[in-house]
Every structure is written in C-alpha cells, then in structure tokens.
Design a protein around this motif. Sequence first.
Motif, short mmCIF file in Angstrom:
data_model
loop_
_atom_site.label_atom_id
_atom_site.label_comp_id
_atom_site.label_asym_id
_atom_site.label_seq_id
_atom_site.Cartn_x
_atom_site.Cartn_y
_atom_site.Cartn_z
N SER A 41 6.02 -9.89 0.84
CA SER A 41 6.61 -11.09 1.46
C SER A 41 6.56 -11.04 2.98
CB SER A 41 8.06 -11.24 1.01
OG SER A 41 8.85 -10.16 1.48
N MET A 42 6.05 -9.94 3.55
CA MET A 42 5.99 -9.80 5.00
C MET A 42 4.89 -10.68 5.60
SD MET A 42 8.38 -7.69 5.85
CE MET A 42 9.43 -6.39 5.18
N ASP A 43 5.07 -11.03 6.88
CA ASP A 43 4.12 -11.90 7.57
C ASP A 43 2.75 -11.25 7.71
OD1 ASP A 43 6.05 -13.86 7.80
OD2 ASP A 43 6.67 -13.25 9.82
N TYR A 44 2.71 -9.94 7.96
CA TYR A 44 1.40 -9.32 8.19
C TYR A 44 0.57 -9.28 6.90
CZ TYR A 44 3.25 -4.94 6.21
OH TYR A 44 3.78 -3.98 5.40
N ILE A 45 1.23 -9.30 5.74
CA ILE A 45 0.50 -9.39 4.48
C ILE A 45 -0.11 -10.78 4.34
CG2 ILE A 45 0.66 -9.30 1.97
CD1 ILE A 45 0.86 -6.59 3.24
N THR A 46 0.67 -11.79 4.70
CA THR A 46 0.15 -13.17 4.67
C THR A 46 -1.03 -13.31 5.62
OG1 THR A 46 2.38 -14.00 4.19
CG2 THR A 46 0.76 -15.59 5.00
N ALA A 47 -0.93 -12.69 6.79
CA ALA A 47 -2.03 -12.74 7.74
C ALA A 47 -3.28 -12.04 7.20
CB ALA A 47 -1.61 -12.09 9.06
N ALA A 48 -3.07 -10.92 6.50
CA ALA A 48 -4.21 -10.20 5.92
C ALA A 48 -4.88 -11.03 4.83
CB ALA A 48 -3.74 -8.86 5.36
N ARG A 49 -4.07 -11.72 4.03
CA ARG A 49 -4.64 -12.58 3.00
C ARG A 49 -5.44 -13.72 3.63
NH1 ARG A 49 0.45 -13.54 -1.19
NH2 ARG A 49 0.52 -11.42 -2.08
N THR A 50 -4.87 -14.31 4.68
CA THR A 50 -5.54 -15.42 5.37
C THR A 50 -6.86 -14.97 5.97
OG1 THR A 50 -3.37 -16.37 5.88
CG2 THR A 50 -5.26 -17.20 7.13
N ALA A 51 -6.89 -13.72 6.45
CA ALA A 51 -8.11 -13.18 7.06
C ALA A 51 -9.16 -12.82 6.02
CB ALA A 51 -7.78 -11.96 7.90
N GLY A 52 -8.82 -12.94 4.75
CA GLY A 52 -9.79 -12.69 3.70
C GLY A 52 -9.78 -11.29 3.14
N ALA A 53 -8.71 -10.52 3.40
CA ALA A 53 -8.63 -9.15 2.88
C ALA A 53 -8.53 -9.19 1.35
CB ALA A 53 -7.43 -8.43 3.47
N SER A 54 -9.24 -8.29 0.69
CA SER A 54 -9.22 -8.22 -0.77
C SER A 54 -7.91 -7.60 -1.24
CB SER A 54 -10.40 -7.40 -1.27
OG SER A 54 -10.31 -6.06 -0.80
N TRP A 55 -7.60 -7.81 -2.53
CA TRP A 55 -6.38 -7.24 -3.08
C TRP A 55 -6.38 -5.72 -3.04
CZ3 TRP A 55 -2.72 -10.44 -2.86
CH2 TRP A 55 -2.88 -11.79 -3.18
N PRO A 56 -7.47 -5.05 -3.41
CA PRO A 56 -7.46 -3.58 -3.28
C PRO A 56 -7.22 -3.11 -1.84
CG PRO A 56 -9.26 -4.28 -4.68
CD PRO A 56 -8.70 -5.52 -4.09
N SER A 57 -7.78 -3.85 -0.88
CA SER A 57 -7.56 -3.48 0.52
C SER A 57 -6.10 -3.63 0.90
CB SER A 57 -8.44 -4.37 1.41
OG SER A 57 -8.17 -4.10 2.79
N ILE A 58 -5.47 -4.69 0.44
CA ILE A 58 -4.05 -4.89 0.74
C ILE A 58 -3.20 -3.80 0.10
CG2 ILE A 58 -2.07 -6.42 0.30
CD1 ILE A 58 -3.95 -8.78 0.60
N VAL A 59 -3.55 -3.43 -1.13
CA VAL A 59 -2.77 -2.40 -1.84
C VAL A 59 -2.88 -1.05 -1.14
CG1 VAL A 59 -2.60 -1.07 -3.98
CG2 VAL A 59 -2.87 -3.56 -4.07
N PHE A 60 -4.11 -0.62 -0.84
CA PHE A 60 -4.32 0.73 -0.33
C PHE A 60 -4.15 0.85 1.18
CE2 PHE A 60 -6.66 0.81 -4.37
CZ PHE A 60 -6.10 1.94 -4.94
N ARG A 61 -4.31 -0.22 1.92
CA ARG A 61 -4.18 -0.15 3.38
C ARG A 61 -2.81 -0.59 3.88
NH1 ARG A 61 -9.05 -2.81 6.56
NH2 ARG A 61 -7.80 -1.87 8.22
N HIS A 62 -2.14 -1.44 3.13
CA HIS A 62 -0.87 -1.99 3.61
C HIS A 62 0.31 -1.69 2.69
CE1 HIS A 62 -3.06 -4.17 6.70
NE2 HIS A 62 -3.86 -4.69 5.77
#
Length: 283
Positions: free
Chosen positions: A170-191
């Motif tokens: 629910s954090m803003d930087y996760i929303t920003a990462a999604r908007t930038a086109g980050a994949s789900w595995p990238s979000i899981v393992f990097r953030h």
Amino acid sequence: MSGQVETATVPNRRGSLTLTVGLVLVGLHVAVALLTLVWTPYDPTGMAGGRLEAPSLAHWAGTDRLGRDLFTQIMIGSRIALIVGFGAVAIAATIGVTLGVLSAFATRYLDDILAAAFDILIAFPTLLLAMLVVAATESASLFSATLALGIAISAIVARLTRILAKRILSMDYITAARTAGASWPSIVFRHLLPNIWPMLAVNFALQFGLAVIAEASLSYLGLGAPPPNASWGRLLQEAQGTVYTAPFGAIAPGIALVTLVIGMNLLADGLREAGDPTRRGRQ
C-alpha cells in the motif's frame, strides 16, 4: 537535555544486552552440537558406568537407568534440537512466506479464503497439528517430526507475511514501481521481501523456540526422534520413573531445554530492538 539523552539510550543498551545474552546462549548450544560431530565424552549408546550414578568428575550430569553418560546424551540432544528447530523454521519459512505473499497479491475473494484458512490452522495447537502430521506419516522419526512442526508453524508465518506484505504494497513507492512498469517478481524480491525480512527474522527466532519445545513434547510422547537419538524430551520421559530417587536425570535435560529456548527468545527480543526504527532514530 542530558537527562533526556540518557533516558533515550537506556532501551538501546538494554536491547544490546538482550541480544548479546541470547547470542551467547544459542551460540553455546551450537558449539556443543558441532562438537558432537567429532567428539563426545563417552559413546552415546554405550554403558559408561553404573546405573543412576550421581553427578561426579567422571560423569558431570550422572548416568541414566542404563548406565549411559547423561552429559553425552544432553550434548547429542543439543544437536537434535538445533536440527529440528532450524529445519522446522526453514520449512515454515518456505511454505508460509510463499503463501503469505500470494495471499497479499491475490484477489479479495481468494485472499479472504486464505486468511480464513490461516486463522483456522492457527486456532489448532501446534503440538496437536504436529501429532496429526506424524500420525499421517505412519512412522516416528527425526524427519517426520521436523516436517510436522514446519507445516504446523507455517500458518503463523503465512499470516504474519500476509499482514506485512499488504502494508508494504500500500506504500507510495510500490505504486510508483508499478506505474514505472516493474514486474511482480521484481517488486517482490527488490521491494517487498527486503522490507518485511527484519520482522520475519524476529518471528522465525520465536518459532524456533516453539519448535524446540514441541519436538521435546513429541519425543516425550514417543512421536519424535526414536532411540538411539538422545532427544531431550525422551530423556525427560525416561527420567520420569526415577525423578524422586535420581532427580538429576530430569534436571539436566530440563536446564538444557530451558537455556536454548530462553536464548532464542532473548535473541528475538534483541533483534526486535535492533530493528525498531524509532529506537535507531534516538541513538
């Protein structure tokens, strides 16, 4: 101002002391467990003296009803407790973190089903779930006890992972990462995982202590590691009949069990203190 600084730094010193004591107690058991791989005072399965001898220079914790050296048995018990503890936590982490992350990313309907399943499993006592799993394997062994405890604890880990993951997502930087086109595995393992790992590590330490106690309980009931494995629970069960005439047979493994569990709990408290951002900010 000086009084405020002293008040703010006391919790940090207490947390550091707690972490140190926990590391010393757990490290002592780890050292003993590693030592048993190359040396023990006596043959773990051989008769080293008379039956139920009192503690002496030859036998530091005395002997059991078969004449085996109790100190050697307790040393082997440290190795078994650590194998079960680390093994159960590893299994629980693999299953629980995976299910918890999937639940956080799932649709609301599936998330509600998984959350309800976690709560139902947590409602059952860990020991009871472990006994059911051991019974399903139709054989009591070190592996079955470790597997049973890992599966039983995984629901606790999954529920905590789900809560922490939803908070991070629910954090803003996760929303920003999604908007930038980050994949789900990238979000899981990097953030996601790097941010929830400190809290999970504290929980793993607590679950380790729970697994050690549960393994001792299973061995006491005859559902843990079978002979000749010198589990602390089995030593306590064997000493039950002679607790009044030879109390050292129950006291020694009991002390070993308590020190390891207390050490892991202190380690968990110390990790929580060290990972608290509000305390770090006051240092």
